[in-house]
Each structure stands twice: as C-alpha cells, then as structure tokens.
Design a protein around this motif. Structure first.
Motif, short mmCIF file in Angstrom:
data_model
loop_
_atom_site.label_atom_id
_atom_site.label_comp_id
_atom_site.label_asym_id
_atom_site.label_seq_id
_atom_site.Cartn_x
_atom_site.Cartn_y
_atom_site.Cartn_z
N VAL A 191 58.55 52.57 73.43
CA VAL A 191 59.74 52.38 74.26
C VAL A 191 59.98 53.57 75.20
CG1 VAL A 191 62.28 52.25 74.16
CG2 VAL A 191 60.90 50.82 72.65
N HIS A 192 59.80 54.78 74.69
CA HIS A 192 60.06 55.97 75.51
C HIS A 192 58.84 56.48 76.26
CE1 HIS A 192 64.18 56.41 74.17
NE2 HIS A 192 63.77 56.17 72.94
N GLY A 193 57.79 55.66 76.32
CA GLY A 193 56.60 56.04 77.07
C GLY A 193 55.38 56.20 76.17
N PRO A 194 54.30 56.73 76.75
CA PRO A 194 53.05 56.90 76.01
C PRO A 194 53.19 57.85 74.81
CG PRO A 194 52.70 57.15 78.37
CD PRO A 194 54.17 57.13 78.16
N VAL A 195 52.57 57.46 73.70
CA VAL A 195 52.62 58.26 72.48
C VAL A 195 51.26 58.24 71.80
CG1 VAL A 195 53.59 58.38 70.14
CG2 VAL A 195 55.08 57.86 72.07
N LEU A 196 50.82 59.41 71.36
CA LEU A 196 49.66 59.51 70.49
C LEU A 196 50.17 59.53 69.06
CD1 LEU A 196 47.53 62.22 72.29
CD2 LEU A 196 46.95 59.80 72.01
N LYS A 255 54.53 63.21 76.65
CA LYS A 255 54.26 62.90 78.06
C LYS A 255 53.28 63.89 78.67
CE LYS A 255 56.98 59.80 77.10
NZ LYS A 255 56.61 59.90 75.70
N LEU A 256 53.39 65.16 78.29
CA LEU A 256 52.45 66.16 78.81
C LEU A 256 51.03 65.87 78.32
CD1 LEU A 256 54.57 69.42 78.60
CD2 LEU A 256 53.99 68.09 80.65
N LEU A 257 50.91 65.47 77.07
CA LEU A 257 49.60 65.06 76.56
C LEU A 257 49.04 63.90 77.38
CD1 LEU A 257 50.41 65.18 72.75
CD2 LEU A 257 48.61 66.52 73.88
N TYR A 258 49.90 62.96 77.68
CA TYR A 258 49.49 61.80 78.46
C TYR A 258 49.01 62.21 79.85
CZ TYR A 258 49.75 57.50 81.16
OH TYR A 258 49.46 56.45 81.99
N TYR A 259 49.79 63.03 80.53
CA TYR A 259 49.41 63.42 81.88
C TYR A 259 48.17 64.30 81.91
CZ TYR A 259 53.35 61.10 84.00
OH TYR A 259 54.21 60.13 84.44
N VAL A 260 48.02 65.16 80.95
CA VAL A 260 46.78 65.96 80.88
C VAL A 260 45.58 65.03 80.74
CG1 VAL A 260 45.45 67.54 79.42
CG2 VAL A 260 47.81 68.11 80.04
N HIS A 308 59.81 66.66 71.41
CA HIS A 308 58.62 65.87 71.12
C HIS A 308 58.35 64.87 72.25
CE1 HIS A 308 56.25 63.76 67.66
NE2 HIS A 308 55.55 63.88 68.74
N LEU A 309 59.40 64.31 72.79
CA LEU A 309 59.28 63.36 73.89
C LEU A 309 58.51 63.98 75.06
CD1 LEU A 309 60.22 60.56 74.98
CD2 LEU A 309 62.22 61.73 75.87
#
Length: 164
Positions: free
Chosen positions: A53-58, A27-32, A22-23
C-alpha cells in the motif's frame, strides 16, 4: 556483476544517511535498485520488491526491522551503529565495483533529502508500482511483485530523457 544481500544495502544506506523511517528506507532501496537496473541492466539483489500500500517493499528488510519499527509510519526510525557502519562499508567495497558504489551514493544524494511521504508519492505515480498493483484500491493489500523488467525499462527510459 555481484548481487548483494538487501539487508547489507539497507545498513549501508542507514550508515550514509542516518536515522530514518522504515518507509523511507524501503523507498531508497527501491530507487537504488531501479537506477542500478537502468544503468547496469542487472538488479543489485535477487529479491523482488512487493507492491504494498505504501509503495515498494523488500520483505526481507521489512522482516529484519519490523520488531524494531512496528508499522511503517514516519514516526519510527531505524539506525545503525558506527561499528556496523564501518563493517558494512568494507563489505560493500569488497562486493561491488566502484561504479556501482558511485551510483548508489548518487541516488542517495538525490533521493535521500526527500521525506518518506514524498518518496511514497513518487513511487505511487510511477508505472512499475502501479502496474504491479493492477487496479487495486489505495488501501487494498497486495504482495504482488514489481516486475524487474518493467522497472528496468521504465528507468532506462527516464535515464534517456535525462541524458538528452
């Protein structure tokens, strides 16, 4: 430009790359979305990323998979069936322009080979996530949104340096 449901994009990514933590999916969603902003000046969806904490999350995608995955660790994976993959591909082709799909696929080719941890490290080193965390410690909880404007400008600047 058409905006799509981020859960549809998540299923598209899973269909293209296969099982992943999931992590990594977040991140792939974020970069897209970030590279879409840089290239087309518009986000792919209305929802904003939160600076966890572990980066961008939707949050909508998190909520969709949280019962399957539990915590966002590299040991938990999400996958998509072949039937769903075919339906998702049709939906994506119906909703998005060919240039948008090409960009998504290019981003997945570039970032999809990276580990979840490597992608987390990338986001942690970049201005949009860092700015949204606004000086919080590495383990401090944060649900603040990552600025779409900051993300657009940051990746536009990166795009210009790539083109030079």
């Amino acid at each position: 430009m058409e905006r799509i449901d981020p859960k549809l994009l998540a299923e598209y990514i899973l269909g293209k790359i296969g099982d992943m933590p999931h992590l990594k999916l977040q991140k792939l969603l974020y970069y897209v979305n970030a590279w879409h902003l840089a290239n087309f000046d518009e986000p792919l969806f209305d929802e904003e990323f939160e600076a966890w904490v572990h980066g961008p999350v939707l949050r909508s995608v998190w909520n969709e998979y949280k019962d399957v995955l539990g915590l966002m660790t590299v040991n938990n994976v999400v996958c998509v069936s072949e039937d769903i993959k075919a339906k998702v591909d049709q939906s994506i082709k119906r909703l998005l322009l060919p240039d948008q799909i090409e960009l998504i696929d290019d981003v997945l080719d570039e970032y999809g080979v990276e580990t979840a941890y490597r992608l987390e490290c990338y986001t942690h080193s970049e201005t949009p996530w860092r700015e949204a965390r606004n000086g919080l410690g590495p383990t401090d909880v944060c649900t603040g949104h990552i600025s779409t404007a900051t993300t657009r400008e940051y990746y536009k600047e990166r795009l210009m340096t790539i083109d030079e």
